[in-house]
Design a protein around this motif. Structure first.
Motif, short mmCIF file in Angstrom:
data_model
loop_
_atom_site.label_atom_id
_atom_site.label_comp_id
_atom_site.label_asym_id
_atom_site.label_seq_id
_atom_site.Cartn_x
_atom_site.Cartn_y
_atom_site.Cartn_z
N CYS A 13 29.34 58.93 42.11
CA CYS A 13 30.41 59.69 42.77
C CYS A 13 31.59 59.99 41.85
CB CYS A 13 30.91 58.92 43.99
SG CYS A 13 31.70 57.35 43.59
N GLY A 14 31.64 59.39 40.66
CA GLY A 14 32.74 59.66 39.74
C GLY A 14 33.93 58.74 39.91
N TYR A 15 33.83 57.70 40.75
CA TYR A 15 34.93 56.75 40.91
C TYR A 15 35.17 56.05 39.58
CZ TYR A 15 37.25 52.36 42.10
OH TYR A 15 38.10 51.28 42.14
N GLU A 16 36.44 55.91 39.21
CA GLU A 16 36.78 55.26 37.95
C GLU A 16 37.44 53.91 38.22
OE1 GLU A 16 39.33 56.01 33.88
OE2 GLU A 16 39.09 57.63 35.30
N TYR A 17 36.81 52.85 37.72
CA TYR A 17 37.39 51.51 37.82
C TYR A 17 38.36 51.34 36.66
CZ TYR A 17 38.08 46.52 37.62
OH TYR A 17 38.66 45.28 37.58
N LYS A 18 39.61 51.00 36.98
CA LYS A 18 40.64 50.78 35.96
C LYS A 18 41.08 49.32 36.04
CE LYS A 18 42.27 55.51 36.04
NZ LYS A 18 43.39 56.41 36.25
N PRO A 19 41.01 48.60 34.92
CA PRO A 19 41.35 47.17 34.96
C PRO A 19 42.81 46.89 35.30
CG PRO A 19 40.90 47.87 32.72
CD PRO A 19 40.56 49.02 33.60
N GLU A 20 43.71 47.83 35.00
CA GLU A 20 45.12 47.58 35.32
C GLU A 20 45.39 47.64 36.81
OE1 GLU A 20 44.56 51.82 33.96
OE2 GLU A 20 44.23 49.92 32.98
N LYS A 21 44.52 48.29 37.58
CA LYS A 21 44.69 48.37 39.03
C LYS A 21 43.82 47.35 39.76
CE LYS A 21 45.84 53.26 39.21
NZ LYS A 21 45.46 54.57 39.71
N GLY A 22 42.64 47.02 39.19
CA GLY A 22 41.72 46.15 39.89
C GLY A 22 41.06 46.89 41.04
N ASP A 23 40.57 46.15 42.03
CA ASP A 23 39.94 46.75 43.20
C ASP A 23 40.29 45.90 44.42
OD1 ASP A 23 38.45 48.10 45.04
OD2 ASP A 23 36.52 47.70 44.11
N PRO A 27 37.71 42.06 46.67
CA PRO A 27 38.98 41.85 46.01
C PRO A 27 38.84 41.43 44.54
CG PRO A 27 38.54 40.02 47.43
CD PRO A 27 37.43 40.98 47.59
N VAL A 28 39.33 42.29 43.67
CA VAL A 28 39.38 42.03 42.24
C VAL A 28 40.84 42.14 41.81
CG1 VAL A 28 38.67 42.83 39.97
CG2 VAL A 28 37.06 42.93 41.86
N ALA A 29 41.32 41.10 41.15
CA ALA A 29 42.72 41.07 40.73
C ALA A 29 42.98 42.06 39.60
CB ALA A 29 43.08 39.66 40.25
N PRO A 30 44.17 42.64 39.54
CA PRO A 30 44.51 43.52 38.42
C PRO A 30 44.41 42.77 37.09
CG PRO A 30 46.12 43.75 40.17
CD PRO A 30 45.24 42.60 40.54
N THR A 32 41.48 42.53 35.45
CA THR A 32 40.09 42.12 35.28
C THR A 32 39.29 43.27 34.69
OG1 THR A 32 40.27 40.72 37.25
CG2 THR A 32 38.06 41.19 36.45
N THR A 33 38.65 43.04 33.53
CA THR A 33 37.85 44.10 32.91
C THR A 33 36.56 44.30 33.68
OG1 THR A 33 36.73 42.56 31.43
CG2 THR A 33 38.77 43.58 30.62
N PHE A 34 35.96 45.46 33.50
CA PHE A 34 34.73 45.78 34.22
C PHE A 34 33.60 44.84 33.80
CE2 PHE A 34 30.75 48.10 34.81
CZ PHE A 34 30.84 48.36 36.16
N GLN A 35 33.57 44.45 32.53
CA GLN A 35 32.50 43.57 32.05
C GLN A 35 32.56 42.19 32.69
OE1 GLN A 35 34.46 45.45 30.06
NE2 GLN A 35 32.96 46.95 29.33
N SER A 36 33.73 41.74 33.11
CA SER A 36 33.86 40.41 33.70
C SER A 36 33.75 40.42 35.23
CB SER A 36 35.17 39.76 33.27
OG SER A 36 36.26 40.55 33.67
N LEU A 37 33.45 41.57 35.83
CA LEU A 37 33.23 41.63 37.28
C LEU A 37 31.91 40.95 37.63
CD1 LEU A 37 34.24 45.32 38.11
CD2 LEU A 37 35.49 43.25 38.69
N PRO A 38 31.78 40.41 38.83
CA PRO A 38 30.51 39.80 39.22
C PRO A 38 29.39 40.83 39.30
CG PRO A 38 32.05 39.83 41.07
CD PRO A 38 32.80 40.31 39.88
N ASP A 39 28.15 40.37 39.18
CA ASP A 39 26.99 41.27 39.18
C ASP A 39 26.78 41.95 40.53
OD1 ASP A 39 26.43 40.81 36.54
OD2 ASP A 39 25.09 39.13 36.96
N CYS A 43 30.37 49.98 44.08
CA CYS A 43 31.37 51.05 44.09
C CYS A 43 32.02 51.10 45.47
CB CYS A 43 30.70 52.39 43.76
SG CYS A 43 31.82 53.80 43.84
N PRO A 44 33.35 51.13 45.54
CA PRO A 44 34.01 51.16 46.84
C PRO A 44 33.84 52.49 47.59
CG PRO A 44 35.64 51.29 45.10
CD PRO A 44 34.31 51.05 44.44
#
Length: 103
Positions: A13-23, A27-30, A32-39, A43-44
């Motif tokens: 869908c083109g959603y962009e995950y940005k580590p400075e914002k988190g998700d 819940p992902v804290a601001p 957090t890099t994409f590589q360190s997200l759980p498996d 996509c929200p």
């Protein structure tokens, strides 16, 4: 050597995950890099799994173990090195032609 920026884009869908914002939905804290997200991260927007994301990376020329040596040239990308080399050649050429203008 490849350096990750920590951000990634969903191929579906083109959603962009940005580590400075988190998700906040996952819940992902601001910070957090994409590589360190759980498996099991999805996509929200479209629900695509983590493996359907494309990470943003920068390719740096040279071997990874040699990046700390030199005067900063080992940490430059290929296009930055080319710009430096050809820019110096162009400057020399302009100065060379400028010598004829002095006569």
């Amino acid at each position: 050597m490849v350096i990750g920026s920590g951000s990634a884009t969903c191929k579906g869908c083109g959603y962009e995950y940005k580590p400075e914002k988190g998700d906040p939905d996952f819940p992902v804290a601001p910070g957090t890099t994409f590589q360190s997200l759980p498996d099991d991260y999805t996509c929200p927007i479209c629900g695509a799994p983590k493996k359907k994301f494309e990470s943003r990376v920068t390719v740096v020329a040279g071997f990874a173990e040699n990046q700390q040596y030199g005067l900063g040239g080992n940490s430059m990308t290929e296009s930055q090195k080319s710009l430096l080399i050809y820019g110096a050649l162009a400057l020399f050429f302009i100065l060379f032609l400028g010598g004829y203008a002095l006569e």
